[in-house]
Design a protein around this motif. Sequence first.
Motif, PDB file in Angstrom:
ATOM      1  N   ILE A   4     -46.608 -63.990   0.552  1.00  0.00           N
ATOM      2  CA  ILE A   4     -47.889 -64.502   1.030  1.00  0.00           C
ATOM      3  C   ILE A   4     -48.707 -64.964  -0.160  1.00  0.00           C
ATOM      4  O   ILE A   4     -48.934 -64.187  -1.097  1.00  0.00           O
ATOM      5  CB  ILE A   4     -48.650 -63.433   1.823  1.00  0.00           C
ATOM      6  CG1 ILE A   4     -47.837 -63.012   3.047  1.00  0.00           C
ATOM      7  CG2 ILE A   4     -50.015 -63.943   2.255  1.00  0.00           C
ATOM      8  CD1 ILE A   4     -48.423 -61.828   3.788  1.00  0.00           C
ATOM      9  N   ASP A   8     -54.158 -66.646   0.723  1.00  0.00           N
ATOM     10  CA  ASP A   8     -54.069 -66.211   2.117  1.00  0.00           C
ATOM     11  C   ASP A   8     -54.355 -64.724   2.268  1.00  0.00           C
ATOM     12  O   ASP A   8     -54.179 -64.160   3.343  1.00  0.00           O
ATOM     13  CB  ASP A   8     -52.682 -66.511   2.686  1.00  0.00           C
ATOM     14  CG  ASP A   8     -52.630 -67.861   3.386  1.00  0.00           C
ATOM     15  OD1 ASP A   8     -53.664 -68.553   3.403  1.00  0.00           O
ATOM     16  OD2 ASP A   8     -51.561 -68.221   3.912  1.00  0.00           O
ATOM     17  N   LYS A   9     -54.802 -64.078   1.183  1.00  0.00           N
ATOM     18  CA  LYS A   9     -55.162 -62.666   1.257  1.00  0.00           C
ATOM     19  C   LYS A   9     -56.659 -62.447   1.069  1.00  0.00           C
ATOM     20  O   LYS A   9     -57.110 -61.307   1.025  1.00  0.00           O
ATOM     21  CB  LYS A   9     -54.383 -61.868   0.207  1.00  0.00           C
ATOM     22  CG  LYS A   9     -52.885 -61.792   0.504  1.00  0.00           C
ATOM     23  CD  LYS A   9     -52.193 -60.814  -0.426  1.00  0.00           C
ATOM     24  CE  LYS A   9     -50.726 -60.651  -0.059  1.00  0.00           C
ATOM     25  NZ  LYS A   9     -50.046 -59.623  -0.888  1.00  0.00           N
ATOM     26  N   ALA A  58     -45.371 -69.070  12.551  1.00  0.00           N
ATOM     27  CA  ALA A  58     -46.304 -68.748  11.473  1.00  0.00           C
ATOM     28  C   ALA A  58     -45.967 -67.418  10.790  1.00  0.00           C
ATOM     29  O   ALA A  58     -46.563 -67.099   9.762  1.00  0.00           O
ATOM     30  CB  ALA A  58     -47.729 -68.693  12.021  1.00  0.00           C
ATOM     31  N   HIS A  60     -46.823 -64.595  11.850  1.00  0.00           N
ATOM     32  CA  HIS A  60     -48.106 -63.875  11.885  1.00  0.00           C
ATOM     33  C   HIS A  60     -48.401 -63.615  13.360  1.00  0.00           C
ATOM     34  O   HIS A  60     -48.483 -64.566  14.146  1.00  0.00           O
ATOM     35  CB  HIS A  60     -49.197 -64.729  11.239  1.00  0.00           C
ATOM     36  CG  HIS A  60     -50.469 -63.979  10.986  1.00  0.00           C
ATOM     37  ND1 HIS A  60     -50.502 -62.754  10.363  1.00  0.00           N
ATOM     38  CD2 HIS A  60     -51.758 -64.292  11.291  1.00  0.00           C
ATOM     39  CE1 HIS A  60     -51.754 -62.345  10.266  1.00  0.00           C
ATOM     40  NE2 HIS A  60     -52.532 -63.245  10.827  1.00  0.00           N
ATOM     41  N   SER A  77     -55.186 -59.710   9.594  1.00  0.00           N
ATOM     42  CA  SER A  77     -54.160 -59.601   8.557  1.00  0.00           C
ATOM     43  C   SER A  77     -54.118 -58.141   8.116  1.00  0.00           C
ATOM     44  O   SER A  77     -54.951 -57.696   7.323  1.00  0.00           O
ATOM     45  CB  SER A  77     -54.497 -60.522   7.378  1.00  0.00           C
ATOM     46  OG  SER A  77     -54.478 -61.879   7.790  1.00  0.00           O
ATOM     47  N   THR A  84     -58.099 -63.393   7.418  1.00  0.00           N
ATOM     48  CA  THR A  84     -57.784 -64.312   6.326  1.00  0.00           C
ATOM     49  C   THR A  84     -57.515 -65.703   6.895  1.00  0.00           C
ATOM     50  O   THR A  84     -57.570 -65.924   8.101  1.00  0.00           O
ATOM     51  CB  THR A  84     -56.548 -63.833   5.551  1.00  0.00           C
ATOM     52  OG1 THR A  84     -55.387 -63.948   6.400  1.00  0.00           O
ATOM     53  CG2 THR A  84     -56.696 -62.381   5.095  1.00  0.00           C
ATOM     54  N   ASP A  85     -57.172 -66.628   5.986  1.00  0.00           N
ATOM     55  CA  ASP A  85     -56.863 -67.988   6.423  1.00  0.00           C
ATOM     56  C   ASP A  85     -55.652 -68.030   7.346  1.00  0.00           C
ATOM     57  O   ASP A  85     -55.514 -68.937   8.171  1.00  0.00           O
ATOM     58  CB  ASP A  85     -56.619 -68.891   5.213  1.00  0.00           C
ATOM     59  CG  ASP A  85     -57.903 -69.219   4.466  1.00  0.00           C
ATOM     60  OD1 ASP A  85     -58.994 -68.948   5.005  1.00  0.00           O
ATOM     61  OD2 ASP A  85     -57.817 -69.752   3.343  1.00  0.00           O
ATOM     62  N   ARG A  86     -54.773 -67.043   7.226  1.00  0.00           N
ATOM     63  CA  ARG A  86     -53.633 -66.985   8.152  1.00  0.00           C
ATOM     64  C   ARG A  86     -54.130 -66.848   9.590  1.00  0.00           C
ATOM     65  O   ARG A  86     -53.603 -67.483  10.512  1.00  0.00           O
ATOM     66  CB  ARG A  86     -52.749 -65.787   7.812  1.00  0.00           C
ATOM     67  CG  ARG A  86     -51.892 -65.950   6.569  1.00  0.00           C
ATOM     68  CD  ARG A  86     -51.238 -64.636   6.182  1.00  0.00           C
ATOM     69  NE  ARG A  86     -52.152 -63.796   5.418  1.00  0.00           N
ATOM     70  CZ  ARG A  86     -51.981 -62.498   5.226  1.00  0.00           C
ATOM     71  NH1 ARG A  86     -50.965 -61.866   5.788  1.00  0.00           N
ATOM     72  NH2 ARG A  86     -52.838 -61.805   4.492  1.00  0.00           N
ATOM     73  N   ASP A  87     -55.147 -66.018   9.769  1.00  0.00           N
ATOM     74  CA  ASP A  87     -55.712 -65.828  11.105  1.00  0.00           C
ATOM     75  C   ASP A  87     -56.444 -67.079  11.579  1.00  0.00           C
ATOM     76  O   ASP A  87     -56.373 -67.447  12.757  1.00  0.00           O
ATOM     77  CB  ASP A  87     -56.657 -64.633  11.103  1.00  0.00           C
ATOM     78  CG  ASP A  87     -55.954 -63.369  10.630  1.00  0.00           C
ATOM     79  OD1 ASP A  87     -55.046 -62.907  11.334  1.00  0.00           O
ATOM     80  OD2 ASP A  87     -56.317 -62.869   9.552  1.00  0.00           O
ATOM     81  N   ARG A  89     -55.869 -70.212  10.779  1.00  0.00           N
ATOM     82  CA  ARG A  89     -54.916 -71.260  11.166  1.00  0.00           C
ATOM     83  C   ARG A  89     -54.301 -70.971  12.532  1.00  0.00           C
ATOM     84  O   ARG A  89     -54.197 -71.874  13.390  1.00  0.00           O
ATOM     85  CB  ARG A  89     -53.817 -71.392  10.107  1.00  0.00           C
ATOM     86  CG  ARG A  89     -54.291 -71.987   8.782  1.00  0.00           C
ATOM     87  CD  ARG A  89     -53.097 -72.384   7.920  1.00  0.00           C
ATOM     88  NE  ARG A  89     -52.267 -71.245   7.547  1.00  0.00           N
ATOM     89  CZ  ARG A  89     -52.435 -70.517   6.451  1.00  0.00           C
ATOM     90  NH1 ARG A  89     -53.427 -70.784   5.618  1.00  0.00           N
ATOM     91  NH2 ARG A  89     -51.607 -69.514   6.172  1.00  0.00           N
ATOM     92  N   LEU A  90     -53.885 -69.722  12.739  1.00  0.00           N
ATOM     93  CA  LEU A  90     -53.256 -69.394  14.018  1.00  0.00           C
ATOM     94  C   LEU A  90     -54.279 -69.447  15.143  1.00  0.00           C
ATOM     95  O   LEU A  90     -53.949 -69.866  16.267  1.00  0.00           O
ATOM     96  CB  LEU A  90     -52.603 -68.013  13.940  1.00  0.00           C
ATOM     97  CG  LEU A  90     -51.774 -67.593  15.157  1.00  0.00           C
ATOM     98  CD1 LEU A  90     -50.722 -68.646  15.502  1.00  0.00           C
ATOM     99  CD2 LEU A  90     -51.110 -66.249  14.910  1.00  0.00           C
TER     100      LEU A  90
END
Length: 221
Positions: A4, A8-9, A58, A60, A77, A84-87, A89-90
């Motif tokens: 990761i 993204d953290k 993803a 995720h 996350s 985070t940005d992962r969340d 985006r999804l």
Amino acid sequence: MSPIPASDKEIRRSPEIEAAGLHDWRLLQRTLGARFTLPDYDTGLALVGAIGAAAQDADHHPDLDLRWGLLGVRLSSHDVNGVTDRDLRLAARISELAAELGASADPTQVQMVELGLDSADFDAVRPFWKALLGMKESRALPDELDDPRGDLPTLWFQETDAHPTPRQRFHLDVYVPRDLAEQRVADALAAGGTLVSDAEAPGFWVLADAEGNRACVCSCT
């Protein structure tokens, strides 16, 4: 599985989430939540399947709560105990999928409840509640217990002075989106409540019912 990226953290706060244009979503504690109303159950099943496929792509995975007429979605996350940005985006992709299937978001229904226990000695009482409720110690905060199954609200221990006379020990922390918090406070006051303190607003307001039992309306900033 690819590592990761450090970017993204980074934990995102309400202003950053709002700036991302995620109008369907609201930040509550360390999670991003949305509730979608459904025209029928088949739509809910289709949306769950579509979200599942997007989550696999993803790598995720959100928590999904499908009920008649609605689908609740929570994103977080867990490796950093926050959003985070992962969340982000999804979340954007999930909103697209919901719109394609005719599901509509209702941010006014996004909320969560936390239990607070006043205690003068956390270490003395925490093991009992951990065993009784089958919880685990929170990775995020040392004064919290979490349900690994996600069925029970978080239990946190609020420091208080030692006292011989019993008084209210448990209280509810009701988390609502920050753009709805003042209205929730106003509704509770109009329903017979009293304002105990707004010194920490907009983080939280302390309210009491007609008999003096207290609760907090909390928002995430």
